[in-house]
Design an enzyme around this catalytic site. Structure first.
Site, PDB file in Angstrom:
ATOM      1  N   TYR A  54       0.852  -1.202   0.000  1.00 36.18           N
ATOM      2  CA  TYR A  54       0.000   0.000   0.000  1.00 36.18           C
ATOM      3  C   TYR A  54       0.874   1.233   0.000  1.00 36.18           C
ATOM      4  O   TYR A  54       1.824   1.318   0.764  1.00 36.18           O
ATOM      5  CB  TYR A  54      -0.930   0.031   1.228  1.00 36.18           C
ATOM      6  CG  TYR A  54      -2.371  -0.060   0.789  1.00 36.18           C
ATOM      7  CD1 TYR A  54      -2.974   1.012   0.130  1.00 36.18           C
ATOM      8  CD2 TYR A  54      -3.110  -1.224   0.981  1.00 36.18           C
ATOM      9  CE1 TYR A  54      -4.281   0.918  -0.323  1.00 36.18           C
ATOM     10  CE2 TYR A  54      -4.413  -1.322   0.518  1.00 36.18           C
ATOM     11  CZ  TYR A  54      -4.997  -0.244  -0.132  1.00 36.18           C
ATOM     12  OH  TYR A  54      -6.277  -0.341  -0.588  1.00 36.18           O
ATOM     13  N   GLU A  56      -0.498   4.824  -0.685  1.00 34.90           N
ATOM     14  CA  GLU A  56      -1.267   6.045  -0.974  1.00 34.90           C
ATOM     15  C   GLU A  56      -0.370   7.266  -0.876  1.00 34.90           C
ATOM     16  O   GLU A  56       0.440   7.386   0.047  1.00 34.90           O
ATOM     17  CB  GLU A  56      -2.439   6.170  -0.002  1.00 34.90           C
ATOM     18  CG  GLU A  56      -3.581   5.247  -0.368  1.00 34.90           C
ATOM     19  CD  GLU A  56      -4.777   5.401   0.557  1.00 34.90           C
ATOM     20  OE1 GLU A  56      -4.726   6.211   1.498  1.00 34.90           O
ATOM     21  OE2 GLU A  56      -5.776   4.699   0.318  1.00 34.90           O
ATOM     22  N   ASP A 199      -5.684  12.160 -26.130  1.00 35.70           N
ATOM     23  CA  ASP A 199      -5.733  10.804 -25.591  1.00 35.70           C
ATOM     24  C   ASP A 199      -5.096   9.896 -26.638  1.00 35.70           C
ATOM     25  O   ASP A 199      -5.716   9.549 -27.638  1.00 35.70           O
ATOM     26  CB  ASP A 199      -7.195  10.432 -25.320  1.00 35.70           C
ATOM     27  CG  ASP A 199      -7.357   9.008 -24.809  1.00 35.70           C
ATOM     28  OD1 ASP A 199      -6.369   8.243 -24.839  1.00 35.70           O
ATOM     29  OD2 ASP A 199      -8.472   8.665 -24.387  1.00 35.70           O
ATOM     30  N   THR A 225      -3.204   4.957 -22.338  1.00 36.53           N
ATOM     31  CA  THR A 225      -3.088   3.646 -21.719  1.00 36.53           C
ATOM     32  C   THR A 225      -1.678   3.145 -22.005  1.00 36.53           C
ATOM     33  O   THR A 225      -0.988   3.668 -22.881  1.00 36.53           O
ATOM     34  CB  THR A 225      -4.094   2.637 -22.309  1.00 36.53           C
ATOM     35  OG1 THR A 225      -3.938   2.625 -23.730  1.00 36.53           O
ATOM     36  CG2 THR A 225      -5.527   3.008 -21.970  1.00 36.53           C
ATOM     37  N   LYS A 228      -1.593  -0.855 -25.054  1.00 38.83           N
ATOM     38  CA  LYS A 228      -1.968  -1.031 -26.459  1.00 38.83           C
ATOM     39  C   LYS A 228      -0.683  -1.052 -27.306  1.00 38.83           C
ATOM     40  O   LYS A 228       0.147  -1.913 -27.088  1.00 38.83           O
ATOM     41  CB  LYS A 228      -2.980   0.042 -26.843  1.00 38.83           C
ATOM     42  CG  LYS A 228      -4.258  -0.101 -25.976  1.00 38.83           C
ATOM     43  CD  LYS A 228      -5.322   0.923 -26.263  1.00 38.83           C
ATOM     44  CE  LYS A 228      -6.494   0.738 -25.314  1.00 38.83           C
ATOM     45  NZ  LYS A 228      -7.543   1.762 -25.490  1.00 38.83           N
ATOM     46  N   ARG A 234      -1.546  -3.506 -18.451  1.00 37.62           N
ATOM     47  CA  ARG A 234      -2.726  -2.671 -18.348  1.00 37.62           C
ATOM     48  C   ARG A 234      -2.459  -1.534 -17.356  1.00 37.62           C
ATOM     49  O   ARG A 234      -2.005  -1.772 -16.242  1.00 37.62           O
ATOM     50  CB  ARG A 234      -3.864  -3.539 -17.822  1.00 37.62           C
ATOM     51  CG  ARG A 234      -5.212  -3.286 -18.359  1.00 37.62           C
ATOM     52  CD  ARG A 234      -6.018  -4.572 -18.324  1.00 37.62           C
ATOM     53  NE  ARG A 234      -5.773  -5.263 -19.557  1.00 37.62           N
ATOM     54  CZ  ARG A 234      -6.369  -4.952 -20.710  1.00 37.62           C
ATOM     55  NH1 ARG A 234      -7.249  -3.975 -20.772  1.00 37.62           N
ATOM     56  NH2 ARG A 234      -6.091  -5.619 -21.805  1.00 37.62           N
TER      57      ARG A 234
HETATM   58  C1  LIG Z   1      -8.572   2.169 -24.687  1.00 45.39           C
HETATM   59  C2  LIG Z   1      -8.888   3.592 -24.610  1.00 45.39           C
HETATM   60  C3  LIG Z   1      -9.269   4.190 -23.403  1.00 45.39           C
HETATM   61  C4  LIG Z   1      -9.648   3.432 -22.158  1.00 45.39           C
HETATM   62  O1  LIG Z   1      -8.808   2.554 -21.657  1.00 45.39           O
HETATM   63  P1  LIG Z   1      -9.269   1.436 -20.604  1.00 45.39           P
HETATM   64  O2  LIG Z   1      -7.978   1.023 -20.060  1.00 45.39           O
HETATM   65  O3  LIG Z   1      -9.991   0.413 -21.416  1.00 45.39           O
HETATM   66  O4  LIG Z   1     -10.165   2.077 -19.603  1.00 45.39           O
HETATM   67  C5  LIG Z   1      -9.434   5.556 -23.384  1.00 45.39           C
HETATM   68  N1  LIG Z   1      -9.260   6.288 -24.501  1.00 45.39           N
HETATM   69  C6  LIG Z   1      -8.938   5.749 -25.674  1.00 45.39           C
HETATM   70  C7  LIG Z   1      -8.762   6.632 -26.864  1.00 45.39           C
HETATM   71  C8  LIG Z   1      -8.743   4.387 -25.769  1.00 45.39           C
HETATM   72  O5  LIG Z   1      -8.433   3.850 -26.947  1.00 45.39           O
END
Ligand SMILES: *Cc1c(COP(=O)(O)O)cnc(C)c1O
Length: 448
Positions: A54, A56, A199, A225, A228, A234
């Site tokens: 933990y 925080e 994003d 994220t 990807k 993750r």
């Molecule tokens: C995948 C994605 C997210 C969200 O990611 P999670 O980990 O699934 O919550 C947000 N924005 C975009 C553009 C994404 O492709």
């Protein structure tokens, strides 16, 4: 101490499922463009004892003791992200992409403030203001679209921005096959005084590898994220750029406070450690080669699909992702396409296409991409083969009709499932897929 046993002997049920999933991944083509195959090193960090801790707070400002090594891990992760993306401030604690975006809203907006983002049906993400998402329900959401040719309609973006004066504008998408013009978004955001957040969840690896233009000079905030194209575990990060600091010196502390204590409790330190490993990998020259190959593969796949009679949204791809438009065969064929590809061992997802004549539940497109196949070492030659196999499978799928009424639809789907499941042509493709997978094993060979 309780007696320690391996997973295999302690929980054979879960062990068996992990073995099955490993085999499924190894014997099929993972073409969902938001997925990838993380390295053994990433997964070793993810499975480490940091899951027990933990912590925080932030490095050297924690609410719990025993954080000397967590502090080092988090600091190292932040330093690597800063170096990789060229940003001023990074928060690596968001649990995933959606919570990261939620933190940006929480840091900058009050309920009812206007926010602008790309429409989900035009390739945007749920968290960019879609009506059923918290973002569309809490804030006054204004959504921009793409033009009939599939490209972002900047005239509309500017018009809506001037009309609604959003406090925050999102750019970045989940289903957009072309390079994003962050400079154009930057001009519009500056004109209306909005914060601009990019994003880059989908394209982070391409930006890190230098094959997609970086948003950093044009935007105030970058979210991404890490699982990807960046090929980590993750997780997610929120970054503040130099331009962001120039607009608002408080931006880093607003973001940090929104993540903790605003929205989250303890950070997932095992995730942070795994993200650090992925960022370390992305800083190596091989990663840039990998990122460039993703795009080369995507272009090769686009050519092959087109040559084999498929229609693509925008006619091609600049990044890792392609959207197949199945409307030449009728509307609402995406589900049948996904089912047929699944049967052939090719994992994709049905997706809406711009101006979809059907509904988001029964869309008319297929979304797919090359990050995971590129990780396996496949190149243009294999993409030509894969494109042919996909086109063959989709032609089998698209003989089925999707009725408009609910009952007719249920019957049609049940019938199509059965026919697709036993189709001899799909079985043949399945064999070809398997042969290709055997040539590029995921877990036995060295990775590219
Ligand atoms: C995948 C994605 C997210 C969200 O990611 P999670 O980990 O699934 O919550 C947000 N924005 C975009 C553009 C994404 O492709």
């Amino acid at each position: 101490m309780y007696k320690q046993r391996t997973l295999r002997s302690s929980d054979p049920e879960i062990y068996r499922l992990i073995q099955s999933e490993t085999k499924r991944q190894d014997n099929g083509l993972e073409m969902i463009p938001s997925e990838n195959h993380s390295s053994i090193a990433v997964r070793e960090a993810l499975g480490s004892v940091f899951t027990d801790k933990y912590s925080e707070g932030y490095p050297h400002k924690r609410y719990y003791g025993g954080n000397e090594f967590v502090d080092e891990v988090e600091t190292l992760t932040i330093e690597r992200a800063k170096k990789l993306f060229g940003v001023e401030h990074v928060n690596v604690q968001p649990y995933s992409g959606s919570p990261a975006n939620q933190a940006v809203y929480f840091a900058l907006l009050e309920a009812g403030d206007a926010v602008m983002g790309q429409n989900l049906t035009a390739g945007g993400h749920l968290t960019h203001g879609w009506k059923v998402n918290f973002s569309g329900r809490t804030y006054r959401s204004v959504q921009y679209n793409v033009k009939p040719d599939g490209y972002i309609d900047f005239a509309e973006v500017r018009k809506l921005a001037l009309e609604h004066r959003p406090k925050l504008i999102w750019c970045g998408a989940t289903a957009y096959p072309r390079e994003l013009d962050f400079g154009e978004f930057g001009k519009i955001a500056d004109e209306v005084g909005a914060y601009l957040a990019a994003d880059i969840s989908h394209i982070a690896g391409l930006v890190a590898g230098g094959v997609h233009k970086s948003p950093v000079p044009y935007v105030h905030i970058v979210t991404t994220t890490t699982h990807k194209t960046l090929r980590g575990s993750r997780g997610a990060m929120i970054m503040v750029t130099k331009k962001g600091l120039e607009k608002d010196l408080e931006l880093p502390s607003k973001i940090d406070k929104a993540v903790f204590p605003g929205l989250q409790g303890g950070p997932h330190d095992h995730q942070t450690a795994a993200i650090a490993v992925a960022l370390g990998e992305a800083l190596r020259p091989e990663f840039s080669k990998y990122a460039h190959q993703i795009v080369k593969n995507s272009r090769a796949l686009a050519s092959s699909l087109t040559e084999n009679g498929m229609k693509l949204v925008t006619g091609g791809s600049d990044n890792h992702l392609l959207l197949i438009d199945l409307t030449q065969f009728g509307k609402g064929k995406g589900l049948f396409g996904q089912l047929a590809l699944d049967t052939a061992g090719i994992t994709t997802n049905k997706n809406t296409i711009p101006f979809d004549p059907s509904s988001p539940f029964y869309p008319s497109g297929i979304r797919l991409g090359t990050p995971a196949l590129t990780t396996r070492g496949m190149k243009e030659k294999e993409m030509a083969q894969v494109g042919k196999m996909i086109a063959r499978a989709l032609k089998v799928a698209c003989i089925h009709e999707m009725p408009d009424d609910k009952e007719g639809r249920e019957a049609a789907i049940a019938k199509a499932k059965e026919a697709i499941g036993s189709n001899p042509e799909l079985k043949k493709i399945r064999k070809d897929v398997l042969a290709l997978c055997k040539k590029f094993p995921l877990h036995k060979n060295k990775r590219p």
